[in-house]
Design an enzyme around this catalytic site. Sequence first.
Site, PDB file in Angstrom:
ATOM      1  N   ASN A   9       0.850  -1.189   0.000  1.00  0.00           N
ATOM      2  CA  ASN A   9       0.000   0.000   0.000  1.00  0.00           C
ATOM      3  C   ASN A   9       0.888   1.243   0.000  1.00  0.00           C
ATOM      4  OD1 ASN A   9      -1.972   1.923   0.332  1.00  0.00           O
ATOM      5  ND2 ASN A   9      -2.617   1.252   2.366  1.00  0.00           N
ATOM      6  N   LYS A  11      -0.055   4.308   0.136  1.00  0.00           N
ATOM      7  CA  LYS A  11      -0.645   5.386   0.945  1.00  0.00           C
ATOM      8  C   LYS A  11      -0.394   6.743   0.270  1.00  0.00           C
ATOM      9  CE  LYS A  11      -0.788   2.742   5.200  1.00  0.00           C
ATOM     10  NZ  LYS A  11      -0.662   2.754   6.666  1.00  0.00           N
ATOM     11  N   HIS A  93      -9.875   0.317   4.594  1.00  0.00           N
ATOM     12  CA  HIS A  93      -8.649   0.418   5.389  1.00  0.00           C
ATOM     13  C   HIS A  93      -8.930   1.232   6.651  1.00  0.00           C
ATOM     14  CE1 HIS A  93      -4.538   1.561   6.538  1.00  0.00           C
ATOM     15  NE2 HIS A  93      -4.155   0.496   5.861  1.00  0.00           N
ATOM     16  N   GLU A 141      -5.819  -6.427   9.887  1.00  0.00           N
ATOM     17  CA  GLU A 141      -4.826  -5.467  10.374  1.00  0.00           C
ATOM     18  C   GLU A 141      -5.284  -4.830  11.688  1.00  0.00           C
ATOM     19  OE1 GLU A 141      -2.234  -3.377   7.010  1.00  0.00           O
ATOM     20  OE2 GLU A 141      -4.297  -2.673   7.003  1.00  0.00           O
ATOM     21  N   GLY A 180       2.425  -3.651  10.811  1.00  0.00           N
ATOM     22  CA  GLY A 180       3.747  -3.756  11.426  1.00  0.00           C
ATOM     23  C   GLY A 180       4.706  -4.717  10.757  1.00  0.00           C
ATOM     24  N   ALA A 201       3.172  -1.469   4.108  1.00  0.00           N
ATOM     25  CA  ALA A 201       3.235  -0.100   3.594  1.00  0.00           C
ATOM     26  C   ALA A 201       4.574   0.534   3.963  1.00  0.00           C
ATOM     27  CB  ALA A 201       2.070   0.735   4.117  1.00  0.00           C
ATOM     28  N   SER A 202       4.675   1.032   5.192  1.00  0.00           N
ATOM     29  CA  SER A 202       5.827   1.850   5.581  1.00  0.00           C
ATOM     30  C   SER A 202       7.162   1.129   5.476  1.00  0.00           C
ATOM     31  CB  SER A 202       5.637   2.397   7.000  1.00  0.00           C
ATOM     32  OG  SER A 202       5.475   1.347   7.936  1.00  0.00           O
TER      33      SER A 202
END
Length: 229
Positions: A9, A11, A93, A141, A180, A201-202
Amino acid sequence: MKPPIILINYKAYENSYGEKGVEISKKIEKVSKDYGVPIIISVPATMIYKLSQILEIPVYAQHVDALRHGAHTGAILPEMIKDAGAKGSLLNHSERKIRLDEIHEAVTRIRDLGLESVVCADSYELVHPLALLKPNAILIEPPELIGSGRAVSKEKPEVITRAVNEIKKVEGVYLIAGAGITTGEDVYKAIELGADGIGVASAVMKSSTPEKIVEDFIINALKAIDRKK
């Protein structure tokens, strides 16, 4: 869509759009092709057309509105993302939640258009009712772990195992684990616990070497699947 499912993702990070968005997408696709594992990228709406024109990996929207054609300023309709080249969309989400009736309408419209949907659930209790809507996959999630660097597969493995038990009640819907996920070990553990893949994502978008992170994810996903055979 088939396991191992790896969904990234984008984002609204600084490198999620423009030339930086193109650059990271090309790196992700190269790793995907090297290992023969289709990676799904869920990108900003403004990038769907551009990326779908230059990539072979599946490009998803991050959200669609469960609305029909008409006077809906700023709306993103399922028909719009299909026209732009998307293969599917994320829905519900934690950062873009919608009502159950909206999820139902969106999943149905997406399916009728020949696209795929991944519906997010923030608790294992929601997995079964959401799976009954027949999306292609449910992404479990826990919101408190999203972006934390503390993987759900390590911090709350019971969330995955309970979600797996719930998804088994509905045929033909995959389970993706997210929140995470940071390392290949996190990916291995999630699949070992019964997930069909992972959402991230991150860990990718904030990395200076995203291709290495993605490669580590794929290697461990394939290893976990092979171990389960």
